[in-house]
Design a protein around this motif. Structure first.
Motif, short mmCIF file in Angstrom:
data_model
loop_
_atom_site.label_atom_id
_atom_site.label_comp_id
_atom_site.label_asym_id
_atom_site.label_seq_id
_atom_site.Cartn_x
_atom_site.Cartn_y
_atom_site.Cartn_z
N THR A 596 0.42 -11.72 -9.74
CA THR A 596 0.20 -11.73 -8.29
C THR A 596 1.53 -11.84 -7.57
O THR A 596 2.42 -12.59 -8.00
CB THR A 596 -0.70 -12.91 -7.89
N ALA A 597 1.65 -11.09 -6.50
CA ALA A 597 2.88 -11.13 -5.71
C ALA A 597 2.51 -11.16 -4.24
O ALA A 597 1.61 -10.44 -3.80
CB ALA A 597 3.76 -9.93 -6.00
N PRO A 598 3.18 -11.99 -3.45
CA PRO A 598 2.88 -12.03 -2.01
C PRO A 598 3.40 -10.79 -1.31
O PRO A 598 4.38 -10.18 -1.72
CB PRO A 598 3.62 -13.28 -1.54
N VAL A 599 2.71 -10.42 -0.24
CA VAL A 599 3.13 -9.27 0.56
C VAL A 599 2.58 -9.46 1.95
O VAL A 599 1.50 -10.00 2.15
CB VAL A 599 2.63 -7.95 -0.07
N ALA A 600 3.37 -9.02 2.94
CA ALA A 600 2.96 -9.23 4.33
C ALA A 600 2.01 -8.16 4.81
O ALA A 600 1.08 -8.43 5.54
CB ALA A 600 4.19 -9.28 5.23
N ALA A 601 2.25 -6.90 4.44
CA ALA A 601 1.40 -5.81 4.90
C ALA A 601 1.19 -4.83 3.76
O ALA A 601 1.99 -3.94 3.55
CB ALA A 601 2.01 -5.11 6.10
N PRO A 602 0.10 -4.99 2.99
CA PRO A 602 -0.05 -4.20 1.78
C PRO A 602 -0.19 -2.72 2.02
O PRO A 602 0.07 -1.93 1.13
CB PRO A 602 -1.32 -4.78 1.15
N LEU A 603 -0.61 -2.30 3.17
CA LEU A 603 -0.81 -0.88 3.39
C LEU A 603 0.48 -0.08 3.25
O LEU A 603 0.44 1.12 2.99
CB LEU A 603 -1.41 -0.64 4.78
N ASP A 604 1.62 -0.72 3.44
CA ASP A 604 2.89 0.00 3.42
C ASP A 604 3.65 -0.21 2.11
O ASP A 604 4.80 0.17 2.02
CB ASP A 604 3.77 -0.43 4.58
N GLN A 605 3.02 -0.79 1.11
CA GLN A 605 3.72 -1.05 -0.14
C GLN A 605 3.59 0.13 -1.09
O GLN A 605 2.53 0.73 -1.21
CB GLN A 605 3.15 -2.31 -0.80
N PRO A 606 4.65 0.48 -1.81
CA PRO A 606 4.54 1.52 -2.83
C PRO A 606 3.77 1.01 -4.03
O PRO A 606 3.55 -0.20 -4.18
CB PRO A 606 6.01 1.79 -3.19
N ARG A 607 3.37 1.91 -4.89
CA ARG A 607 2.62 1.53 -6.08
C ARG A 607 3.50 0.72 -7.02
O ARG A 607 4.73 0.81 -6.97
CB ARG A 607 2.06 2.76 -6.78
N PRO A 608 2.91 -0.07 -7.91
CA PRO A 608 3.70 -0.85 -8.87
C PRO A 608 4.52 0.08 -9.78
O PRO A 608 4.12 1.21 -10.04
CB PRO A 608 2.65 -1.63 -9.66
N ARG A 609 5.64 -0.42 -10.26
CA ARG A 609 6.48 0.31 -11.21
C ARG A 609 6.72 -0.57 -12.43
O ARG A 609 6.82 -1.79 -12.32
CB ARG A 609 7.80 0.72 -10.58
N LEU A 610 6.87 0.07 -13.60
CA LEU A 610 6.88 -0.65 -14.86
C LEU A 610 8.02 -0.14 -15.74
O LEU A 610 8.32 1.05 -15.75
CB LEU A 610 5.53 -0.43 -15.57
#
Length: 1005
Positions: A596-610
């Motif tokens: 889990t990671a905090p985020v202020a506005a998830p709509l603008d977040q890129p997809r996870p990278r691995l």
């Protein structure tokens, strides 16, 4: 019937004639004669005839429509029509040496072979001509514009180029240069010109109402001059200028800024700082003159060789050897206030930023000047960039970088970025060229891309965008193609793909994980139980996937309340070795972990990278957090991107800013982890990238790109931020890959390659006494090697069996005898902490007295307690010169010698010492040195002796040694080295290096 006539030059009678009917040239248009050979050219070709026997020597029918012809003893130059070509032939056999094609201009009007140059005139209109100068050996072309319509061509006796221009004049040019030597207006119109010996012949009219006449006149005895020499010089240094001339020059006159400067073909000038005009005037016996001028800038900066860009921990060398050779002295002033007076200064910077250095020069003539230098201290500096639209994904092998973009698949040379090949459909719609994901290994390349498919709909047949997977072999041929699922054109972004030797792993529109047979492309199995797959990466034994959590969530984001939001995913490690081509959905899961990671506005977040490290540790870049997992999936560390305070250079200043960031990619190489991110520029108009609402003005949605390098434990090693901005709604595009010392960063509009600059592990050791008496105080310090720099924010933790301490040194005592251990742990910030140990033998005081009773202060005179008498020269807390050495014991008159002096400051505070070099009778040089507490510093003097003799040198009374100075005739052929042993003089000169105790330079930031 056409004939060639040869006339006797004395009588004008016909010597012989030759019928041209049998010659393969057609009508004769041009003739040239050189060294017993007549060259005749026409519409169909060119022949060479012996002028005595009229025998045909060779013929060349590959040149036709000849417009201009000239020859000398070894070459024949031919200008032809349609197109305008110039061909140089070998005079011996007519074979072609080179050809220059498609010259500008209406047609070739003249050609001449002169020395090493072939001159060609081509008309471009009624009032203009082009003069081409072609290198005789290579055909390389330079061009000059000539004002006037060309009518004739001749060569002067001293290499001049004579042109007959319509309507007038006749102009002579030097072999090189645009300024005419002379112009003649004696004929208002000339029809032809020639030069024989020292005579110029012209056919024309001297008045419009008079008939054509032949004019013969002595060839003007013109001269020309041009100055050769540098335009920028170091002031005070002797610089040579020479006059390159044409013609019979009998006198030279040089002038520098209004003052006479010599009357020879060359002059040597020593400039003061500023702008100067150097002129030369040449004269011939007939009184003709020509003058040339060169403007010269004398700048101290041109005499200084300095390091413009260095990396943290590297040495920056500033030297003005050329100015010092001219007798000037140099003083270097750094931005922390440190001043070094010497030819060369060496500085080691520890942190990124823009640093300033001022070099001040004092010349024996009395003038002074300064040069302000700028040093960029960088990490992760850019090696090269390439403009590439719409990058979706990157991957790399040792030699090739693969880029998936709007323009298809690009394979680029890993080192230079040059394109090896591209793959993609030749269509105009960029959506149909896009490659959304790419994986590559030694068996080939697998890509996820876009194609169209005709499907049935309630409105009839229509075309839809589909996700397609294609496998390319090493020869770039498609071995199979699979249609996977329809795509939403409004939500195009990276679609992950990964491979093992047996399978290719992709996701479909529903987020299912699909395993495709690597050889055939057939579906081995699919699995929907993991949820929507957001990222995939593989090793030979394990497939790692990031999926939404819970599995049925349409998005990986789980909003907890209106003010606090977080993103939650689950990482799975699947056993790749157990995968077979079966239809069941049972997959062996080695481990899984919710992150889990905090985020202020998830709509603008890129997809996870691995990404996976070399030792199979998973690194997950999720929203504003980077998480490191152990080999069993346990969270080892987290690195928060958001809220980090960054060191950023703005307008030449180092400032600190707090930025909102979102991770866009992650890659690993060696012991480093690289995370690309997007961050919002600091602006009162633009909200941070993690608080942008969908209804915000899209013109304000811009984001800067950056990269942060982390250690294997999640500590920041360096950060690099690009000034380039892009639409923040496209931050999910791009990618990052690392291999072989390079870091590849892709954005929406460009591909940037950075050098990986992972700082090496520091080499430290403990320095201190080997033996102590019970109760005696001993001081222990950190020693480093020559390649290690410890930053000011380095932390030190000292330990003994009975005491602890922090700081760069530790002073302690022991109350019992025996072998004791002193340990220090150094955390250098840029590398892993390192521990070093030392042992000390504690003995009983031989006097039997109370060992803690103190010192009687007289150890320097009373040697009965084991002292050698040398410690009494200076109190224990005095700042003093403790060592002085010579780089050599013999030299010659005028030769500089390095005298090294070491200054120690045992005090707890900074101290300044006046340091003087003398020979027992005369003070030779002095300087002022500021020494940090608990450190030693070294400075270097460079005395120069003008008389032979023996000199006993010392620094502040500390003997350096005896120097024997020999005259030139006494010295042997053997060179006396001036290098400091183990360093080299360039490193030692002027360098005030912190050595031993603290291991860092004063004033480093």
């Amino acid at each position: 019937m056409a004939h060639i006539f040869a006339l006797d030059a004395t009588s004008g009678e016909v010597a012989w004639q030759r019928n041209t009917t049998a010659l393969p040239i057609g009508d004769v248009d041009e003739l040239a004669v050189a060294h017993g050979t007549l060259y005749a050219a026409g519409e169909d070709g060119l022949v060479a005839l012996n002028t005595t026997t009229q025998r045909l020597q060779w013929a060349n029918t590959n040149v036709s429509d000849v417009l201009a012809l000239d020859a000398d003893d070894t070459a024949v130059a031919v200008g032809t029509w349609d197109p305008n070509n110039v061909t140089l032939l070998d005079a011996a056999d007519g074979s072609r040496r080179w050809r220059v094609q498609d010259l500008d201009g209406l047609s070739i009007r003249g050609i001449s072979v002169r020395n090493e140059t072939v001159y060609v005139i081509s008309g471009v209109g009624y009032s203009n001509s082009l003069l081409y100068e072609m290198n005789r050996s290579t055909g390389a072309v330079t061009t000059r514009d000539i004002s006037g319509d060309f009518m004739g061509f001749a060569g002067g006796p001293s290499g001049e180029l004579v042109l007959d221009l319509y309507p007038s004049p006749i102009v002579a040019y030097p072999p090189q240069g645009d300024q005419p030597l002379w112009q003649s207006y004696s004929l208002v119109r000339s029809e032809a010109i020639a030069v024989g010996g020292e005579t110029l012949y012209a056919v024309g009219v001297d008045s419009w109402d008079r008939p054509i006449q032949l004019v013969a006149a002595p060839f003007p005895d013109a001269v020309s001059a041009s100055i050769s020499g540098p335009d920028r010089v170091a002031p005070g240094t002797s610089t040579t200028y020479s006059a390159d001339t044409v013609g019979n020059v009998s006198a030279y006159s040089w002038n520098v800024s209004g003052a006479p400067a010599g009357d020879a073909a060359t002059t040597n000038v020593s400039f003061t700082p500023g702008v100067h005009d150097v002129t030369v005037t040449v004269r011939n016996p007939s009184g003709w003159t020509d003058t040339d001028r060169r403007r010269v800038v004398a700048s101290v900066r041109d005499g200084i060789d300095w390091s413009r860009t260095v990396r943290p921990g590297e040495l920056a060398t500033f030297t003005g050897q050329e100015l010092a050779d001219a007798g000037a002295t140099l003083t270097w002033t750094f931005d922390d206030g440190t001043t070094i007076e010497n030819t060369t200064a060496v500085r080691r910077y520890s942190r990124s930023g823009i640093r300033t250095v001022t070099g001040t020069v004092t010349h024996p003539d009395g003038w002074t000047a300064t040069a302000n230098l700028t040093v960029a201290v960088t990490q992760g500096d850019t090696a090269w960039t390439r403009d590439t639209e719409g990058i979706f994904d990157l991957t790399t092998t040792a030699e090739t970088l693969y880029v998936g973009s709007d323009d298809g698949l690009q394979a680029r040379v890993a080192e230079t970025g040059d394109t090896r090949w591209t793959h993609g459909p030749n269509v105009s719609d960029p959506q149909l060229r896009a490659v959304l994901g790419v994986a590559a290994d030694g068996d080939g390349t697998v890509i996820t891309h876009i194609d169209t498919k005709t499907v049935d709909s309630p409105f009839g047949e229509e075309e839809q965008l589909w996700q397609v997977v294609t496998s390319l072999n090493a020869s770039r041929n498609a071995t199979w193609t699979r249609e996977i699922a329809p795509l939403d054109p409004w939500l195009l972004g990276n679609v992950p793909v990964a491979t093992t030797p047996s399978h290719a792993f992709v996701t479909d529109a529903e987020g299912r994980l699909l395993a495709l047979n690597r050889t055939t492309g057939a579906t081995a199995w699919s699995n929907a139980s993991f949820g929507r797959i957001r990222a995939i990466t593989t090793t030979n034994e394990t497939v790692y996937v990031v999926a939404s959590d819970p599995p049925d969530s349409p998005s990986p984001f789980d909003t907890t309340d209106e003010t606090t939001q977080s993103v939650r995913v689950r990482v799975y490690a699947l056993n790749a070795t157990s995968l077979t081509d079966t239809a069941n959905e049972t997959v062996s899961v080695r481990w899984n972990r919710t992150v889990t990671a905090p985020v202020a506005a998830p709509l603008d977040q890129p997809r996870p990278r691995l990404a996976v490290t070399d030792d199979d540790r998973v690194v997950l870049a999720l929203a504003q957090t980077v998480t490191g997992l152990t080999t069993d999936g346990t969270v080892a560390w987290t690195y928060p991107l958001d809220g980090r305070i960054d060191e950023v250079v703005r307008n030449g200043r180092l400032v600190e800013q707090r930025r909102s960031r979102a991770a866009t990619g992650v890659a690993t190489a060696a012991d480093r982890i690289y995370v690309s991110f997007a961050q919002a520029p600091r602006s009162s108009e633009q909200p941070s990238i993690d608080s942008v609402a969908l209804n915000s003005d899209p013109r304000k949605l811009t984001a800067e790109r950056g990269v942060v390098a982390l250690t294997s434990d999640g500590e920041r090693a360096w950060v690099n931020i690009s000034a380039a901005r892009q639409d923040s709604l496209a931050i999910d595009r791009g990618g990052i890959a690392a291999s072989d010392g390079r870091l590849y960063v892709g954005t929406e509009t460009s591909l940037r390659v950075m050098r990986q600059l992972a700082a090496g592990q520091p080499a430290v050791s403990v320095d201190g006494p080997d033996t102590l008496a019970i109760g005696e105080q001993g001081r222990f310090t950190v020693q480093t090697d020559a390649e290690t720099v410890l930053w000011p924010n380095t932390t030190y933790t000292w330990e003994t069996a009975t005491a602890t301490s922090t700081g760069p040194s530790m002073t302690t005592s022991f109350e019992t005898t025996g072998t004791k251990e002193v340990s220090v742990t150094v955390d250098p910030v840029y590398g892993d902490p390192i521990t070093s140990n030392a042992t000390v033998t504690v003995e009983q005081d031989s006097t039997g007295d109370d060992p803690t009773g103190g010192d009687d202060g007289d150890d320097g005179d009373d040697e009965s307690d084991g002292g050698d008498g040398s410690d009494g020269d200076a109190p224990d807390d005095e700042v003093a010169v403790v060592d002085a050495t010579l780089s050599t014991t013999t030299s010659t008159v005028g030769q500089r010698v390095a005298v090294n002096a070491t200054i120690s400051n045992p005090r707890a505070s900074q101290a300044t010492l006046n340091v003087t070099l003398d020979d027992g009778e005369t003070r030779l040089n002095d300087t002022q040195v500021t020494v940090d507490p608990g450190t030693t510093m070294r400075t270097v003097f460079e005395p120069q002796f003008t008389e032979a003799g023996t000199y006993d040198l010392s620094v502040n009374g500390e003997p350096a040694g005896t120097l024997t100075v020999q005259s030139d005739d006494e010295s042997s052929d053997d060179e006396t080295g001036t290098d400091v042993p183990g360093f080299g003089i360039e490193l030692a000169i002027g360098a005030i290096l912190v050595v031993a105790l603290l291991g860092r330079l004063r004033g480093e930031c």
